[in-house]
Motif scaffolding. Structure first.
Motif, PDB file in Angstrom:
ATOM      1  N   PRO A  47       2.110   8.571 -20.976  1.00  0.00           N
ATOM      2  CA  PRO A  47       1.393   9.091 -21.851  1.00  0.00           C
ATOM      3  C   PRO A  47       0.043   8.336 -21.726  1.00  0.00           C
ATOM      4  N   ASP A  48       0.227   6.881 -21.217  1.00  0.00           N
ATOM      5  CA  ASP A  48      -1.274   6.594 -21.131  1.00  0.00           C
ATOM      6  C   ASP A  48      -1.661   6.099 -19.757  1.00  0.00           C
ATOM      7  N   TRP A  49      -1.336   7.529 -18.733  1.00  0.00           N
ATOM      8  CA  TRP A  49      -1.889   7.307 -17.482  1.00  0.00           C
ATOM      9  C   TRP A  49      -3.213   7.228 -17.150  1.00  0.00           C
ATOM     10  N   MET A  50      -4.199   7.313 -18.077  1.00  0.00           N
ATOM     11  CA  MET A  50      -5.469   7.338 -17.753  1.00  0.00           C
ATOM     12  C   MET A  50      -6.154   5.787 -18.135  1.00  0.00           C
ATOM     13  N   THR A  51      -5.227   5.088 -18.889  1.00  0.00           N
ATOM     14  CA  THR A  51      -6.048   3.831 -19.340  1.00  0.00           C
ATOM     15  C   THR A  51      -4.922   2.526 -18.839  1.00  0.00           C
ATOM     16  N   CYS A  52      -3.886   3.047 -18.211  1.00  0.00           N
ATOM     17  CA  CYS A  52      -3.049   1.683 -17.973  1.00  0.00           C
ATOM     18  C   CYS A  52      -3.310   1.043 -16.460  1.00  0.00           C
ATOM     19  N   GLY A  53      -4.119   1.483 -15.789  1.00  0.00           N
ATOM     20  CA  GLY A  53      -4.642   0.888 -14.523  1.00  0.00           C
ATOM     21  C   GLY A  53      -3.399   1.145 -13.296  1.00  0.00           C
ATOM     22  N   LYS A  54      -2.669   1.896 -13.607  1.00  0.00           N
ATOM     23  CA  LYS A  54      -1.494   1.995 -12.604  1.00  0.00           C
ATOM     24  C   LYS A  54      -1.992   2.881 -11.540  1.00  0.00           C
ATOM     25  N   TYR A  55      -2.837   4.011 -12.064  1.00  0.00           N
ATOM     26  CA  TYR A  55      -3.096   5.349 -11.183  1.00  0.00           C
ATOM     27  C   TYR A  55      -4.628   4.887 -10.707  1.00  0.00           C
ATOM     28  N   ALA A  56      -4.912   5.747  -9.576  1.00  0.00           N
ATOM     29  CA  ALA A  56      -6.413   5.300  -9.027  1.00  0.00           C
ATOM     30  C   ALA A  56      -6.921   6.751  -8.379  1.00  0.00           C
ATOM     31  N   VAL A  57      -7.832   6.809  -8.208  1.00  0.00           N
ATOM     32  CA  VAL A  57      -8.570   7.930  -7.413  1.00  0.00           C
ATOM     33  C   VAL A  57      -9.437   7.478  -6.332  1.00  0.00           C
ATOM     34  N   ILE A  58      -9.656   7.881  -5.032  1.00  0.00           N
ATOM     35  CA  ILE A  58     -10.563   8.197  -3.977  1.00  0.00           C
ATOM     36  C   ILE A  58     -11.228   9.273  -4.089  1.00  0.00           C
ATOM     37  N   GLN A  59     -12.387   9.568  -4.946  1.00  0.00           N
ATOM     38  CA  GLN A  59     -13.065  10.721  -5.256  1.00  0.00           C
ATOM     39  C   GLN A  59     -14.336  10.739  -4.510  1.00  0.00           C
ATOM     40  N   PHE A  60     -14.660  11.629  -3.803  1.00  0.00           N
ATOM     41  CA  PHE A  60     -15.786  11.913  -2.919  1.00  0.00           C
ATOM     42  C   PHE A  60     -16.624  13.223  -3.190  1.00  0.00           C
ATOM     43  N   TYR A  61     -17.792  12.862  -2.910  1.00  0.00           N
ATOM     44  CA  TYR A  61     -18.680  14.142  -3.039  1.00  0.00           C
ATOM     45  C   TYR A  61     -19.885  13.895  -1.943  1.00  0.00           C
ATOM     46  N   THR A  62     -20.360  15.065  -1.545  1.00  0.00           N
ATOM     47  CA  THR A  62     -21.636  15.017  -0.720  1.00  0.00           C
ATOM     48  C   THR A  62     -22.547  16.217  -0.922  1.00  0.00           C
ATOM     49  N   PRO A  63     -23.730  15.724  -1.075  1.00  0.00           N
ATOM     50  CA  PRO A  63     -25.044  16.873  -1.370  1.00  0.00           C
ATOM     51  C   PRO A  63     -24.878  17.970  -0.464  1.00  0.00           C
ATOM     52  N   GLU A  64     -24.453  17.434   0.800  1.00  0.00           N
ATOM     53  CA  GLU A  64     -24.463  18.535   1.996  1.00  0.00           C
ATOM     54  C   GLU A  64     -23.889  19.689   1.587  1.00  0.00           C
ATOM     55  N   SER A  65     -22.758  19.412   0.738  1.00  0.00           N
ATOM     56  CA  SER A  65     -21.938  20.698   0.478  1.00  0.00           C
ATOM     57  C   SER A  65     -22.809  21.645  -0.498  1.00  0.00           C
ATOM     58  N   LEU A  85       1.021  -1.365  -0.107  1.00  0.00           N
ATOM     59  CA  LEU A  85       0.145   0.138   0.034  1.00  0.00           C
ATOM     60  C   LEU A  85       0.892   1.333   0.015  1.00  0.00           C
ATOM     61  N   ASN A  86       1.828   1.288   0.961  1.00  0.00           N
ATOM     62  CA  ASN A  86       2.923   2.481   0.562  1.00  0.00           C
ATOM     63  C   ASN A  86       3.201   2.736  -0.452  1.00  0.00           C
ATOM     64  N   SER A  87       4.020   1.790  -1.152  1.00  0.00           N
ATOM     65  CA  SER A  87       4.520   1.943  -2.528  1.00  0.00           C
ATOM     66  C   SER A  87       3.492   2.358  -3.568  1.00  0.00           C
ATOM     67  N   LEU A  88       2.210   2.074  -3.308  1.00  0.00           N
ATOM     68  CA  LEU A  88       1.364   2.460  -4.425  1.00  0.00           C
ATOM     69  C   LEU A  88       0.597   3.915  -4.172  1.00  0.00           C
ATOM     70  N   GLN A  89       0.892   4.418  -2.789  1.00  0.00           N
ATOM     71  CA  GLN A  89       0.282   5.731  -2.456  1.00  0.00           C
ATOM     72  C   GLN A  89       0.545   6.727  -3.443  1.00  0.00           C
ATOM     73  N   PRO A  90       1.908   6.905  -3.990  1.00  0.00           N
ATOM     74  CA  PRO A  90       2.084   8.129  -4.928  1.00  0.00           C
ATOM     75  C   PRO A  90       1.230   8.051  -6.109  1.00  0.00           C
ATOM     76  N   PHE A  91       0.403   6.778  -6.363  1.00  0.00           N
ATOM     77  CA  PHE A  91      -0.339   6.616  -7.817  1.00  0.00           C
ATOM     78  C   PHE A  91      -1.776   7.037  -7.412  1.00  0.00           C
ATOM     79  N   ILE A  92      -2.009   7.575  -6.178  1.00  0.00           N
ATOM     80  CA  ILE A  92      -3.252   7.812  -6.030  1.00  0.00           C
ATOM     81  C   ILE A  92      -3.431   9.368  -6.426  1.00  0.00           C
ATOM     82  N   LEU A  93      -4.278   9.664  -7.429  1.00  0.00           N
ATOM     83  CA  LEU A  93      -4.046  11.264  -7.899  1.00  0.00           C
ATOM     84  C   LEU A  93      -5.082  11.948  -7.182  1.00  0.00           C
ATOM     85  N   VAL A  94      -6.384  11.714  -6.566  1.00  0.00           N
ATOM     86  CA  VAL A  94      -7.128  12.213  -5.691  1.00  0.00           C
ATOM     87  C   VAL A  94      -7.493  11.233  -4.463  1.00  0.00           C
ATOM     88  N   ASP A  95      -6.964  11.911  -3.362  1.00  0.00           N
ATOM     89  CA  ASP A  95      -7.316  10.991  -2.218  1.00  0.00           C
ATOM     90  C   ASP A  95      -8.354  11.833  -1.167  1.00  0.00           C
TER      91      ASP A  95
END
Ligand SMILES: O=P(O)(O)OC[C@@]1(O)O[C@H](CO)[C@@H](O)[C@@H]1O
Ligand SMILES: [Mn+2]
Length: 451
Positions: A431-449, A219-229
């Motif tokens: 160049p293929d950052w969006m499709t290679c499966g190496k990167y990830a997001v934890i992207q949140f939204y709340t209607p309360e905002s 998990l630690n080595s993967l942390q840099p590949f999380i684009l939105v946390d």
């Protein structure tokens, strides 16, 4: 004609009409390949169909393959998309969607594989596979993707054992843990569920330690590949959901998990769900799966039950203990499984309130909805060619049944909510950052905002 984004502010849908785009290569190469594998799978099981059903099985195999070969030809030669003829519960909804698309694009002929939105034609292909089987009893309920899904489970046994050992160890002392310790374990299991979406769980992230058995070790080595946390927002949403009810009795906290892939990813979701309940962060978990085989590895009711049974029956103490607990949760109603037809339709999620108001109302009952995987992200954002700095809230276009979070590894070229310059920097490195499966997001939204 698609709405002019400069006027409506809504980005155009991704489409295979853009030669050289990821959608183009998916429709041109990947979808025919998937269809060919489906045809081969059915052909390979011909004898099984004969043993089970006699001549009727042989005839069904032949007719199904003929329908799928015709579909593959239509796909490869960009023929018009045809209405469904199988009279299933969702057939009308699919054919209404086709009519909507025909009006949008001008006429029947123009709604075709390379001229219509990528999301629509890709979903349509999986529904046509279902039609081909459904029209040919007695193999109507054959799951053409079953072998791949069960193989993913069996091939990840070491990782499953490590994960069940970990979570059973945490559960054993859960009453003594401080809130901060609970938080630490929560984040770890949220990350394991996130990276479980790589499906094949190639957790190496470019390192040479891909043979590591435990998903927790990388998990630690993967942390840099999380684009939105936004994991801290997920945590605080869960904490604020802990509220005493009128009678002083706490009202149950409900988390809904919109599932993605079977196999190892499903185990990571079940482990996370188990931890949420065992820690008291949630009292009810509603799982949402697919009502028929979908996008090769997505979870069906059969996969869900099979995975729990397999875990329970494993010759490994902690796996078996986990499986027993999970089966108990289902029996007590602490966990429940749904498979609304909307999840196997082509709609963007911003259509849900209008096109599946019952499902939207169900999700409104949740304190948090977790959406797993790439296809769900594509539907959350309408599979549109948004600028990467557009806000997640903008891309959701009003879809807000409850606080929600996408746990997604990037496998398609749609991504919003990035910082200025972030996409450019990624593109220069990968160049293929969006499709290679190496990167990830934890992207949140709340209607309360919104208030
Ligand atoms: O939803 P998942 O299982 O994470 O990924 C599914 C998916 O990303 O696989 C393909 C990527 O090549 C896309 O067509 C589709 O969105
Ligand atoms: Mn999937």
């Amino acid at each position: 004609m698609a709405a002019d984004p400069s006027v409506t502010g809504v980005a155009p849908s991704l489409s295979a009409g853009v030669v050289g785009s990821f959608a183009y290569f998916t429709v041109k190469d990947r979808l025919p390949t998937i269809l060919t594998k489906v045809i081969d799978t059915i052909h390979r099981n011909k004898n099984k169909f004969f043993e089970e059903y006699g001549e009727k099985g042989i005839e069904a195999e032949k007719q199904t393959i003929s329908l799928l070969s015709k579909l593959r030809n239509e796909l490869q030669t960009d023929k018009p998309v045809l209405a469904l003829t199988d009279g299933l519960q969702d057939t009308q909804s699919w054919n209404q969607y086709l009519q909507r698309q025909q009006i949008l694009q001008g006429d029947q002929e123009s709604v075709s594989w390379f001229k219509s939105p990528w999301l629509y034609v890709e979903c349509y292909m999986y529904r046509k596979i279902q039609e081909a089987l459904w029209l040919n009893p007695p193999i109507s309920d054959y799951d053409v993707f079953n072998e791949g899904k069960t193989q993913s489970f069996f091939e990840s046994q070491k990782a499953v054992m490590a994960l069940c050992t970990y979570v059973e160890g945490v559960k054993k002392c859960i009453k003594e843990l401080s809130r901060n310790q609970i938080f630490e374990h929560f984040i770890k299991l949220l990350l394991v569920s996130l990276w479980g979406n790589k499906c094949d769980l190639s957790i190496s992230a470019g390192q040479d330690n891909s043979q590591k058995t435990s998903p927790l070790d990388s998990l630690n080595s993967l942390q840099p590949f999380i684009l939105v946390d936004d994991s801290n927002m997920v945590w605080s949403t869960l904490l604020s959901a802990q509220r005493p009810g009128q009678s002083g009795k706490a009202t149950p906290v409900r988390v809904d998990m919109v599932l993605d892939n079977a196999g190892f990813e499903l185990v990571t979701d079940l482990v996370l769900a188990d931890f949420l309940v065992s820690s008291g962060l949630a009292n009810e978990i509603h799982f949402h799966g697919k009502s028929f085989p979908w996008f090769v590895s997505d979870v069906t009711a059969n996969d869900f039950q099979w995975t729990i049974r397999q875990t329970l029956a494993a010759n490994h103490m902690w796996m078996s203990k986990s499986g027993v607990k999970w089966q108990g949760y289902l029996k007590e109603g602490v966990w429940c499984y749904h498979d609304h037809p909307f999840w196997t339709q082509p709609h963007e999620f911003s259509d849900m309130a209008a096109d599946a108001p019952d499902l939207y109302a169900t999700l409104q009952g949740a304190d948090l909805v977790l959406f797993k995987g790439d296809l769900n992200y594509r539907k959350l954002t309408g599979d549109r060619d948004w600028d990467h700095t557009v806000g997640f809230d903008t891309a959701l276009r009003g879809f807000a049944p409850a606080p929600l979070c996408s746990l997604r590894t990037l496998k398609a070229n749609v991504q919003v909510g990035l910082q200025p310059g972030q996409a450019e920097k990624l593109a220069s490195q990968d160049p293929d950052w969006m499709t290679c499966g190496k990167y990830a997001v934890i992207q949140f939204y709340t209607p309360e905002s919104e208030q």
